[in-house]
Design a protein around this motif. Structure first.
Motif, PDB file in Angstrom:
ATOM      1  N   ILE A   1       0.881  -1.166   0.000  1.00 20.71           N
ATOM      2  CA  ILE A   1       0.000   0.000   0.000  1.00 20.71           C
ATOM      3  C   ILE A   1       0.918   1.216   0.000  1.00 20.71           C
ATOM      4  O   ILE A   1       1.615   1.485   0.988  1.00 20.71           O
ATOM      5  CB  ILE A   1      -0.920   0.032   1.234  1.00 20.71           C
ATOM      6  CG1 ILE A   1      -1.699  -1.284   1.351  1.00 20.71           C
ATOM      7  CG2 ILE A   1      -1.876   1.207   1.170  1.00 20.71           C
ATOM      8  CD1 ILE A   1      -2.497  -1.398   2.626  1.00 20.71           C
TER       9      ILE A   1
ATOM     10  N   ASP B   1      -6.920   0.095   6.648  1.00 20.45           N
ATOM     11  CA  ASP B   1      -6.326  -0.974   5.840  1.00 20.45           C
ATOM     12  C   ASP B   1      -5.864  -2.166   6.676  1.00 20.45           C
ATOM     13  O   ASP B   1      -5.487  -3.205   6.129  1.00 20.45           O
ATOM     14  CB  ASP B   1      -5.138  -0.434   5.043  1.00 20.45           C
ATOM     15  CG  ASP B   1      -5.538   0.659   4.067  1.00 20.45           C
ATOM     16  OD1 ASP B   1      -6.488   0.437   3.313  1.00 20.45           O
ATOM     17  OD2 ASP B   1      -4.907   1.729   4.071  1.00 20.45           O
TER      18      ASP B   1
ATOM     19  N   MET C   1      -3.739   3.724   7.458  1.00 23.69           N
ATOM     20  CA  MET C   1      -3.364   2.360   7.087  1.00 23.69           C
ATOM     21  C   MET C   1      -3.545   1.383   8.240  1.00 23.69           C
ATOM     22  O   MET C   1      -3.858   0.213   8.038  1.00 23.69           O
ATOM     23  CB  MET C   1      -1.921   2.324   6.587  1.00 23.69           C
ATOM     24  CG  MET C   1      -1.714   2.957   5.233  1.00 23.69           C
ATOM     25  SD  MET C   1      -0.017   2.720   4.648  1.00 23.69           S
ATOM     26  CE  MET C   1      -0.008   3.740   3.177  1.00 23.69           C
TER      27      MET C   1
END
Length: 323
Positions: free
Chosen positions: A72, A94, A90
Motif C-alpha cells: 500500500i 487498511d 493504514m
C-alpha cells in the motif's frame, strides 16, 4: 567529478527479535500487507521513488518463491502531519501491521508514538537522526545514524584535507541538525575550529546571504549538510558567486536532483558514503537483486533502491522466521 570516499564502517544490521513483539497471527496462505509511506513529491521525492522501485522489485522476486506481498503506497510529501495521517489510516482502515517509512528523520520520529500505541512495526530505509537509535522495539532501520557519516566527514576534513578552520551550512531539520552537531563535535575534538554554523530552512532556494557570510569568514573548507535540491541550488549560487572554497558534503549530494541543478559546480565536492557494490559477485543475493533490477528498470540500482528492496525482504524474513 564528485569525489566519493567509501566507508566500510557503515555496517547495515538488523535484529529480527522485534517481530516477536508484534505478535502477528498472519495466516501462512495470506498475503503479507506492507504499507509504504515515503515522500514521492517535494524535496525528498527522488528518494521515495527509489524506495518504491526497490520495494516493487522485492515483491516480484518474493512472488517467484510463492510469497505474496501486497504493498500500500502513499506519499508523505516529507511532511509530518501527512505522514502521521497516512500511518493512522493504514492501521485503522487498511489493517496494516508492517510499514516502511519515512525517508525524513523528522517524519519518522513523529511516527514512533503511533507505532508504539498500536504495536505495529515500522522500518525506515533512510532516516538517519541519532534520536532514532534504540528508540522503540517496534522500529528498525538499515541506514546508519548520521553520527557515522558526520564523524567520517570531520575526520577526512581534518586528517586528509588538512583543514583546521571550517564553516558549516545545514538545513533546519533533524537530518541537517544531526549532521551539523556531530560534525562540529568531532571536528573540535580533533583540534579543528568551527568559524560559523549557518542554518537555513527546509526547501530554501536563496543562499545569497549565507554565501556573503561564508566569504567574510574565509574558511579553509565548508561542510554542507542538506537535502538534494537545496544543495544543488546552493552549489549553483556558490559557483556563480565565484567562491573558491573546498566543500565536503553528505550522501544526499549524489542524488540527481542535486547534481543536475549544481551542474559543473558539483565538480570536486567530496562525499563520504556507505560502501556499496551493487554487482558484488561474491554474494548470490546481491547478484539476484542487481540482475533483476537492471532487467526491470534498465539502469544501475542505487544504494537507496537497494535499501527499499532490503526493507521488504527483511520484514518478510522476520515474519517467516518468527511467526
Amino acid at each position: 567529478m564528485v569525489k566519493i570516499i567509501l566507508k566500510s564502517v557503515f555496517a547495515f544490521a538488523i535484529s529480527i527479535l522485534f517481530f516477536t513483539a508484534c505478535n502477528d497471527t498472519t495466516n501462512e496462505s495470506e498475503a503479507i500487507k506492507i504499507g509504504i509511506i515515503v515522500p514521492l513529491t517535494g524535496e525528498l521525492g527522488s528518494y521515495g521513488k527509489n524506495i518504491e522501485d526497490g520495494a516493487k522489485l522485492a515483491v516480484e522476486v518474493l512472488k517467484k518463491d510463492s510469497i505474496d506481498v501486497d504493498l500500500i503506497l502513499a506519499d508523505s510529501k516529507g511532511q509530518t502531519k501527512e505522514g502521521i495521517s497516512l500511518l493512522q489510516k493504514m492501521i485503522n482502515i487498511d489493517r496494516c501491521k508492517y510499514f516502511i517509512g519515512d525517508i525524513s528523520s523528522t517524519v519518522t520520529l513523529a511516527m514512533l508514538p503511533v507505532i508504539e500505541s498500536n504495536k505495529v512495526f515500522l522500518f525506515s530505509p533512510g532516516a538517519a537522526t541519532p534520536k532514532l537509535t534504540n528508540s522503540s522495539k517496534y522500529f528498525a532501520r538499515n541506514w546508519p545514524s548520521n553520527i557515522e557519516e558526520a564523524n567520517s566527514a570531520a575526520e577526512y576534513t581534518f586528517n586528509k584535507m588538512k583543514h583546521k578552520n571550517v564553516c558549516i551550512v545545514y538545513v533546519n531539520n533533524d537530518w541537517g541538525i544531526g549532521l551539523q552537531e556531530n560534525f562540529e563535535k568531532k571536528f573540535i575534538s580533533l583540534g579543528g575550529k568551527i568559524l560559523s554554523s549557518e542554518i537555513y530552512q527546509y526547501e530554501n532556494k536563496d543562499f545569497k546571504t549565507i554565501l556573503l557570510k561564508l566569504n567574510s569568514k574565509k574558511p579553509e573548507c565548508i561542510y554542507l549538510a542538506g537535502n538534494q535540491k537545496e544543495m544543488g541550488i546552493f552549489m549553483k549560487q556558490f559557483g556563480e558567486a565565484k567562491l573558491n572554497i573546498p566543500i565536503i558534503s553528505n550522501t544526499t549530494f549524489l542524488e540527481d536532483d542535486c547534481l543536475k541543478v549544481a551542474g559543473v559546480f558539483a565538480e570536486g565536492v567530496i562525499i563520504p558514503t556507505p560502501a556499496y557494490k551493487a554487482n558484488d559477485s561474491t554474494s548470490q543475493s546481491i547478484l539476484t537483486f542487481y540482475n533483476a533490477f537492471k532487467l526491470k528498470y534498465g539502469k544501475e540500482p542505487s544504494l537507496v533502491d537497494a535499501n527499499g528492496y532490503d526493507g521488504i525482504m527483511l520484514i518478510v524474513k522476520g515474519i517467516k522466521e518468527k511467526g
